[in-house]
Write a protein that holds these residues in place. Structure first.
Motif, PDB file in Angstrom:
ATOM      1  N   ASP A  92       0.727  -1.250   0.092  1.00 54.59           N
ATOM      2  CA  ASP A  92      -0.123  -0.013  -0.098  1.00 54.59           C
ATOM      3  C   ASP A  92       1.078   1.149  -0.095  1.00 54.59           C
ATOM      4  OD1 ASP A  92       0.948  -0.056   2.455  1.00 54.59           O
ATOM      5  OD2 ASP A  92      -0.691   0.199   3.593  1.00 54.59           O
ATOM      6  N   GLY A  93       2.086   1.178  -0.128  1.00 61.10           N
ATOM      7  CA  GLY A  93       3.042   2.370  -0.296  1.00 61.10           C
ATOM      8  C   GLY A  93       3.981   2.688   1.190  1.00 61.10           C
ATOM      9  N   SER A  94       3.192   2.069   2.232  1.00 64.66           N
ATOM     10  CA  SER A  94       3.623   2.302   3.589  1.00 64.66           C
ATOM     11  C   SER A  94       5.120   1.743   3.593  1.00 64.66           C
ATOM     12  CB  SER A  94       2.801   1.851   4.617  1.00 64.66           C
ATOM     13  OG  SER A  94       2.670   0.351   4.564  1.00 64.66           O
ATOM     14  N   TYR A  95       5.990   2.098   4.837  1.00 67.30           N
ATOM     15  CA  TYR A  95       7.368   1.658   4.797  1.00 67.30           C
ATOM     16  C   TYR A  95       7.476   0.958   6.135  1.00 67.30           C
ATOM     17  CZ  TYR A  95       8.092   5.239   8.289  1.00 67.30           C
ATOM     18  OH  TYR A  95       7.710   6.083   9.622  1.00 67.30           O
ATOM     19  N   TYR A  96       8.598   0.189   6.232  1.00 67.01           N
ATOM     20  CA  TYR A  96       9.077  -0.593   7.404  1.00 67.01           C
ATOM     21  C   TYR A  96      10.538  -0.763   7.079  1.00 67.01           C
ATOM     22  CZ  TYR A  96       8.556  -4.790   4.609  1.00 67.01           C
ATOM     23  OH  TYR A  96       8.619  -5.920   3.751  1.00 67.01           O
TER      24      TYR A  96
END
Length: 469
Positions: free
Chosen positions: A91-95
């Motif tokens: 979804d385009g989020s980062y980690y």
């Protein structure tokens, strides 16, 4: 221009717990073959969207190309690499993860943990600067390969500016820091301050006599042994830090005694005083050589401890990842299929290799501190010789006028000699504490060897039975 590929990104983290570990395997080209539940959940892809895809499917555009160039070079050449990586979820989020990757027979295994140390913020700044250099190079017409090379050079410079000789030195430090920080965070969240009681290390909830339950209990014993070794290593590092500080003080005392010896030679205006000044200079020279030998020994000790810490951290991470995966299997099934058990065997093999490296390194640990203790004894003898020279100087000075420059020198020397003797006592005490912790690690090593052998036998037997079922 070679602009980075446009990707949808949002400034939102894809969360996962400090206690969670995840892993994936790829072929030699980096195509994903398998990932555990945590990996699939955090990446927000479905399993069939990941399997068969290049691992770059989760690459975040903020990651410098040069870091990946460095990552793959070390992995292919040395077979092991650790690095901070910012990944992009579906979804385009980062980690952010600390990734520890190793070569396996037909590809690569990468295990990841959540970074919690202060070092991450430093690395984020480094990556931002390196990425900006790469973007400017791309805008100037550089090819992708050229951009990667430029980024690699920039990243190497940044690492050296942080005080590390090279990237391998940095990664050894970084993985050890992250494992230590993780243990601290998990311990602080535990109701028992003397235990790290998150589920991956706990034996609670392991019910039944299935193959998975049996292997889980065995692997948890391995993890506990490695935990105890990490605790002992932390005490050894504390003792070593004390030794470094003492050695630095000793060098300062030696410099001051050397200055007194020079002044004694200058102010000696008779044969007896000249003889005392010469004896002081010779004794101080021997003292300086002994301190230099201790300094060299300590420097070698620190380098050896860095390597030992990396190997121990790697073994603990691999073992705990195996525990995590076995627990996932235990929750869902009484007995795992051949594919799952194959990955258990893979994780077991990799943990065993890390443990073998650790055990080889540990064989020399007691010798490091035994050598240091002998050097300290030599230094203390030299300091006592200096004390006799000082007494001769005091006796010779007694008949001199108070204004004579020779007279007050040996009062100054006495303080520095006594400080050196006191520091020798502290050095021996720190070395004894370290050797005591080494002995505990040796005991844990014996248990670890037995448990690792049992784990290997179980995983191999269960894998074979599953294949022929």
């Amino acid at each position: 221009m070679n602009q980075p590929r446009s990707q949808h990104c949002i400034d939102q983290e894809s969360p996962f717990g400090v206690d969670e570990l995840f892993f994936s395997t790829t072929d030699r080209r980096g195509v994903i073959r398998f990932g555990n539940e945590v990996f699939i959940r955090v990446s927000k892809f479905k399993e069939d969207e990941l399997i068969g895809k290049a691992h770059s499917i989760i690459r975040h555009p903020d990651m410098p190309r040069g870091v990946f160039r460095l990552f793959w070079q070390l992995l292919e050449n040395d077979g092991t690499v650790a690095a901070y990586v910012k990944n992009r979820a579906k979804d385009g989020s980062y980690y952010w993860v600390m990734a520890f990757a190793t070569k396996i027979s037909d590809g690569h295994l990468s295990v990841r943990l959540k970074p919690t140390s202060e070092l991450l913020e430093t690395v984020i700044g480094v990556y931002d600067r390196v990425r900006q250099i790469e973007i400017e190079a791309a805008e100037g017409g550089a090819s992708k390969d050229e951009v990667s090379d430029i980024g690699l050079e920039a990243a190497s410079r940044e690492i050296q500016q942080l005080g590390f000789a090279d990237y391998p030195s940095f990664m050894r430090y970084a993985l050890s820091m992250e494992m230590a920080s993780r243990r601290k965070v998990l311990a602080e969240g535990s109701p028992n301050p003397d235990a790290i009681s998150h589920h991956a290390r706990s034996g609670d909830g392991v019910i039944g006599d299935s193959s998975v339950a049996s292997m889980l209990r065995c692997n948890q014993r391995c993890t506990r042994s490695l935990d105890q070794m990490l605790d002992s290593l932390a005490k050894i590092r504390t003792a070593t830090t004390t030794i470094q500080a003492i050695n630095q003080r000793m060098s300062q005392f030696s410099d001051k005694i050397g200055l007194v010896a020079i002044n004694a030679r200058v102010s000696a205006d008779s044969a007896p005083r000249e003889a005392i000044a010469v004896a002081l200079a010779e004794s101080e020279s021997e003292n300086r050589e002994a301190i230099a030998a201790i300094h060299q020994s300590v420097e070698q000790l620190v380098d050896s401890l860095d390597a030992l810490s990396f190997e121990l951290s790697a073994a603990a991470l691999q073992s705990e990842t195996n525990t995590t995966f076995l627990r996932e299997l235990h929750v869902h099934t009484d007995d795992a299929d051949s594919e799952a058990l194959g990955h258990v065997q893979l994780l077991t093999d990799q943990a065993g290799r890390c443990a073998d490296d650790l055990i080889r390194r540990l064989q020399d640990a007691d010798d490091w501190f035994a050598k240091l203790a002998k050097l300290t004894e030599c230094l203390q003898r030299n300091a006592k010789t200096l004390r006799f020279v000082r007494m001769a100087g005091v006796k010779e000075s007694a008949s001199l006028d108070e204004s004579h420059p020779f007279r007050g020198l040996f009062d100054v020397v006495n303080k520095h000699i006594q400080s050196t003797i006191d520091d020798c006592g502290e050095l021996r005490s720190a070395a004894r504490q370290a050797r005591s912790s080494v002995a505990i690690m040796e005991n844990c090593k014996t248990q670890l060897i037995d448990d690792m052998a049992s784990m290997n036998d179980q995983s191999a037997a269960f894998f074979q039975s599953a294949c022929f079922a």
